[in-house]
Design an enzyme around this catalytic site. Structure first.
Site, short mmCIF file in Angstrom:
data_model
loop_
_atom_site.label_atom_id
_atom_site.label_comp_id
_atom_site.label_asym_id
_atom_site.label_seq_id
_atom_site.Cartn_x
_atom_site.Cartn_y
_atom_site.Cartn_z
N GLY A 90 0.76 -1.26 0.00
CA GLY A 90 0.00 0.00 0.00
C GLY A 90 0.78 1.30 0.00
O GLY A 90 0.40 2.24 -0.67
N CYS A 91 1.89 1.35 0.74
CA CYS A 91 2.53 2.66 0.94
C CYS A 91 3.72 2.90 0.05
O CYS A 91 4.79 2.39 0.31
CB CYS A 91 2.93 2.82 2.41
SG CYS A 91 3.66 1.34 3.10
N ILE A 92 3.53 3.66 -1.02
CA ILE A 92 4.64 4.00 -1.92
C ILE A 92 4.81 5.51 -1.93
O ILE A 92 3.86 6.21 -2.17
CB ILE A 92 4.36 3.49 -3.35
CG1 ILE A 92 4.18 1.99 -3.37
CG2 ILE A 92 5.46 3.92 -4.29
CD1 ILE A 92 5.42 1.18 -3.14
#
Lengths: 411, 105
Positions: B103-105
């Site tokens: 999820g976290c880019i």
């Protein structure tokens, strides 16, 4: 007559409209773009508005001006997409049919997703800089601010342009230094990530920048609510950070029409094939830009690189062949580091941002993951490139696929 | 990351310290991973979250975000943080033998 329907006239939708307008036979294809607003904003410019570097009128132009004459532009909100009937229902209930659909409806901020953020004091001691109104109000506020504790708070990932909160802090450091009150301003970054950025090498480099500029980082902070009386943000585990001025990067979500259509994930982003850019399970629906759920940055450069791949895949699809072009997750971002300097990062799904040099015929090389003046000029020059080349779908001297040329591998 | 040994076997870990091979996972290994992470006992509520994460991963190829956990697992956000303090999605994924959520880019 067949219908190519593009939802959204932002960076991604406009580039695709331009590419398809020149490629598709006018007697065979009608190309339609639907968007709910008239103004096309150069979104990387929002960052500069609070510091008086750009005015809002420098970064907005009429959408129609960037769409070719043959495009059928419809100014309307979108109610929902019906993939069974292959129609899109506009806000007024009118249906539009499509043979091929491109979803480029982007992402927007949702401060109402965090308890206590949007209600009281929003626009008074709590601001965003991701919307025209937010950036302008924050600019007005900063002009009269005499110092205190400025907290940049990232609510949850993913966010549009993950480096923008850092750039905001670097520019704030410069802005308050120039005003002679840097010693009266406490700069903080509060983030749900374990550091400044998601990838290790870049995280180290940007983390060093923050330390050098005297910016405090509170990592692993998952915001649960804002306490407006006490002026503090509170995490789910009850840890707290107080503020005088809260600059929030609220929850980012895809367009509500995606949710109404049942096509989105929990944040209304469309599950998308990371290589072909087709919506999962739907051959005639393509998704690009911020609207996707892909594990790469939500950024204009990504929309641009995707557009090259998408164009090939759409041409294959309408000729009845399977889509074979593959997107590699390529992103390329200038990072303003303040005082007339900047960094450049270039990466994809597999390769994290690495140091080295980024070759660009005629202009570069730009320094990768290191500070330089030419990177800053690259960033400032990009506004011209955006309006005059990028949106018009002009071939740029940059490949859609990331290249390892000039990059130094880390030990 | 350096491999760990468990029940006489060498277990390979990825760069984030999560299991490199999902096939190595077992209920006992989950208890060991939890203990290493400071969670002394896995209650039925912990297991509900862990099993939900594994089901989603099987289906979607990625572990769910906190937002999705809250919406679909039947455990509210406050409780998730009580069960897996400091980042439930990341920690529960690790104990469930899954890679860190993308999820976290």
């Amino acid at each position: 007559m067949r219908d190519m329907l593009i939802l959204g006239g932002g960076t991604a939708g406009t580039i695709m409209a331009n590419k398809l307008a020149s490629a598709l036979d006018e007697h065979e294809w009608r190309v339609t773009v639907v968007d709910g607003t008239e103004g096309h904003y150069y979104q990387p410019g929002f960052l500069f508005v609070p510091f008086g570097i750009y005015r809002m009128r420098d970064i907005v132009k009429p959408r129609r001006q960037y769409l070719p004459g043959r495009i059928n532009f419809i100014l309307s909100g979108i109610d929902r997409i019906d993939v069974e009937k292959k129609t899109v229902q506009l806000a007024n209930g009118e249906p539009l049919r499509y043979d091929c659909l491109i979803i480029a409806t982007g992402t927007d901020i949702h401060p109402e997703q965090i308890e206590g953020l949007a209600d009281e004091e929003w626009g008074q001691s709590k601001f965003d800089f991701y919307t025209p109104t937010g950036a302008e109000k924050l600019g007005q506020f900063l002009k009269g601010w005499q110092g205190g504790k400025l907290v940049v708070s990232i609510a949850e990932m993913p966010i549009k342009c993950p480096v923008a909160p850092l750039e905001f802090l670097f520019l704030a450091d410069e802005y308050f230094t120039r005003r002679g009150i840097r010693d009266k301003v406490d700069l903080h970054l509060v983030t749900p990530l374990s550091g400044a950025f998601t990838k290790p090498t870049c995280n180290r480099v940007l983390g060093d920048f923050l330390v050098r500029k005297g910016i405090t980082v509170t990592p692993d902070f998952d915001i649960a609510r804002v306490d407006n009386q006490e002026k503090k943000i509170v995490a789910w585990d009850e840890t707290e950070v107080s503020y005088d001025l809260l600059v929030s990067v609220p929850t980012n979500m895809g367009d509500p029409c995606i949710g109404r259509s049942g096509l989105g994930n929990e944040l209304n982003f469309v599950p998308t094939n990371k290589q072909t850019l087709q919506a999962d399970g739907l051959e005639d629906v393509f998704v690009l830009g911020d609207a996707t759920n892909l594990p790469t940055s939500k950024a204009g450069s990504v929309a641009h690189f995707q557009s090259e791949i998408l164009f090939e895949n759409i041409m294959e699809h309408i000729e009845g062949r399977p889509a074979t072009a593959h997107f590699d997750g390529h992103a390329n971002c200038f990072i303003e580091s303040g005082f007339g300097k900047g960094l450049l990062i270039d990466f994809n799904y597999e390769t994290e941002p690495l140091p080295g040099e980024f070759p660009l015929p005629g202009i570069g090389p730009f320094k990768l993951l290191g500070e330089s003046r030419i990177n800053h000029y690259g960033k400032m020059m990009f506004r011209w490139v955006y309006w005059n080349l990028l949106l018009r779908g002009v071939k740029m001297p940059m490949k859609a696929e990331m290249s390892m040329a000039g990059k130094r591998m880390q030990a | 990351m350096a491999p760990m040994s468990f029940a006489g076997k060498t277990i390979e870990l990825d760069a984030d310290g999560n299991l490199a091979n999902r096939g190595d996972w077992s209920d006992d290994l989950a208890r060991e991973l939890a203990a290493q992470d400071g969670i002394a006992e896995l209650t039925p509520q912990h297991w509900a979250v862990i099993n939900f994460m594994r089901t989603v991963f099987e289906k979607d190829g990625d572990a769910p975000s906190i937002r999705r956990l809250t919406k679909e697992s039947g455990v509210d956000t406050k409780m998730l943080y009580a069960l897996f303090p400091k980042g439930p999605a990341k920690r529960a994924a690790k104990i469930a033998g899954l890679p860190k959520p993308k999820g976290c880019i």
